[in-house]
Scaffold this active site. Structure first.
Site, PDB file in Angstrom:
ATOM      1  N   ASP A 199      32.557  39.216  42.387  1.00 32.08           N
ATOM      2  CA  ASP A 199      31.594  38.359  42.001  1.00 32.08           C
ATOM      3  C   ASP A 199      29.901  38.937  42.766  1.00 32.08           C
ATOM      4  OD1 ASP A 199      30.895  35.904  43.143  1.00 32.08           O
ATOM      5  OD2 ASP A 199      30.200  35.756  41.325  1.00 32.08           O
ATOM      6  N   GLU A 200      30.051  39.832  43.718  1.00 28.10           N
ATOM      7  CA  GLU A 200      28.889  39.964  44.955  1.00 28.10           C
ATOM      8  C   GLU A 200      28.770  41.537  44.989  1.00 28.10           C
ATOM      9  OE1 GLU A 200      28.087  36.528  47.470  1.00 28.10           O
ATOM     10  OE2 GLU A 200      28.958  35.614  45.893  1.00 28.10           O
ATOM     11  N   ASP A 240      24.384  37.975  42.518  1.00 28.03           N
ATOM     12  CA  ASP A 240      25.424  36.902  42.935  1.00 28.03           C
ATOM     13  C   ASP A 240      25.894  36.435  41.441  1.00 28.03           C
ATOM     14  OD1 ASP A 240      27.881  34.991  42.443  1.00 28.03           O
ATOM     15  OD2 ASP A 240      25.985  33.477  43.784  1.00 28.03           O
TER      16      ASP A 240
END
Ligand code: TTP
Ligand code: CA
EC number: 2.7.7.7
Length: 362
Positions: free
Chosen positions: A110-111, A9
């Site tokens: 974003d993960e 993350d």
């Protein structure tokens, strides 16, 4: 079968990118705002850096309220297309650390999850080394930080990555999952939303330990069979869901800074060439072809601009990439007068390459 999964993350993603792009933001509170059509007064906070969070600023809060909490914070508008580019570069780094091209699952901008069962041979010390290597690669290539969680399944990996943030790494071995989960409030269990949290609270369940000890038949009577069983399993750290890419359609991209801000064509085109090498290498490795080419330029005043070209057919040739990216870059040089700071190239509308025609078939 025993598995080892990593969840990555990115830390305060949009604001971290803005900090990276403008070194004068260092040490300041940075708030990225999504402005509505009512203009600057109607916006909501997209995200903020940790200095701003210390002042009580949170995602989804009205920007006006954020401003009252921290009047000296720097407020910036969301640049989604640009963040997508950075995301594409980060995702390529992550994917290249997975057991295989397929053992990768992006879950948001974003993960992502990656499976490393084979690479670490189920050795958690080795798994941690891989996690640290990923953090290092992201930091050196993209100059932003991420937090990493490692565990025997996606549920544990996901919860581990948010355990230490920012720039953290948390490893939970199978024998440690129970102790890791027990004291957590149920809302921290990945998959439990506000409605479920409230229902559980009515039943007197607030911690994962209480949920794990609860009678499964009673859970089923309240939540139905699937959810009831899922809740019971999740509370004891069980999750069999595979790491699996959800959408084949994706993009592959790379960005990099010029040695110094410049409009020097040799410098720009030689960097573009390096980036295209990288992109085409990944295209071949993933056995995909692409239907669009996008070039991005970030100017010395931090303005970002992109230009794209889309084709009728999917291709995977370096020649076509070069031809189009160079043409788009030339347009940028013709239209602008300011120095370039950073450039990027990306291919999109990806398709499986099997049986795909090449340039010479057309
Ligand atoms: P998050 O991963 O939830 O948040 P973050 O990366 O900013 O911070 P951290 O992980 O360190 O806690 O979301 C990723 C990005 O998604 C975030 O940078 C901005 C965007 N986003 C919104 O636009 N609106 C929102 O309400 C949230 C939560 C995120
Ligand atoms: Ca994040």
């Amino acid at each position: 079968m025993e598995r080892v999964i990593i969840h990555v993350d990115m830390d305060y993603f949009y604001a971290a990118i803005e900090e990276r792009e403008d070194p004068t933001l260092k040490g300041k509170a940075v708030v990225v705002c999504m402005y509505s059509n009512r203009g600057e007064s109607g916006g909501a906070v997209s995200t903020s850096n940790y200095i701003a969070r210390d002042a009580g600023i949170r995602s989804a809060m009205p920007c006006k309220l954020a401003k009252s909490k921290k009047p000296d914070a720097v407020f910036l508008p969301v640049r989604k297309a640009f963040y997508e580019e950075v995301s594409a570069s980060v995702m390529e780094i992550l994917r290249s650390n997975a057991d295989s091209e397929e053992a990768f699952e992006k879950i948001s901008i974003d993960e992502a999850f990656l499976e490393i069962t084979e690479s670490c041979n189920c050795d958690y010390d080795l798994a941690k080394e891989i996690g640290l290597r990923i953090k290092e690669e992201v930091k050196s290539q993209e100059r932003i930080t991420c937090s990493v969680g490692i565990g025997p399944n996606k549920l544990i990996a996901k919860m581990a990555s948010s355990f230490r943030k920012p720039d953290g790494i948390t490893v939970i071995r199978p024998e440690e999952t129970e102790d890791f989960l027990k004291p957590m409030p149920v809302k921290k269990l990945w998959g439990i939303g506000k409605v479920t949290e409230d229902k559980l609270a009515e039943m007197g369940i607030t911690t994962v330990e209480e949920l794990a000890a609860f009678d499964v038949m009673e859970l089923i009577s309240v939540f139905g069979k699937n959810k009831g069983m899922w809740l019971k399993g999740a509370a004891s750290g069980q999750d069999d869901s595979p790491v699996k890419e959800r959408t084949a359609s994706d993009q592959i991209g790379r960005m990099a800074s010029l040695k110094n801000d410049s409009r020097n064509e040799n410098m720009i085109f030689s960097l573009l060439d390096e980036l295209m090498d990288d992109v085409i290498g990944k295209v071949k490795k993933r056995k995909v072809s692409f239907r669009s080419v996008t070039v991005t330029v970030i100017f010395s005043n931090f303005k970002t601009s992109t230009k794209s070209k889309t084709f009728n057919h999917a291709v995977s040739d370096r020649e076509i990439l070069t031809e189009n990216a160079v043409e788009l870059m030339k347009q940028f040089l013709e239209e602008s007068t300011i120095n370039f700071r950073r450039i990027g190239v990306r291919v999109g509308n990806l398709q499986e390459s099997t049986g795909q025609k090449s340039l010479f078939d057309f």
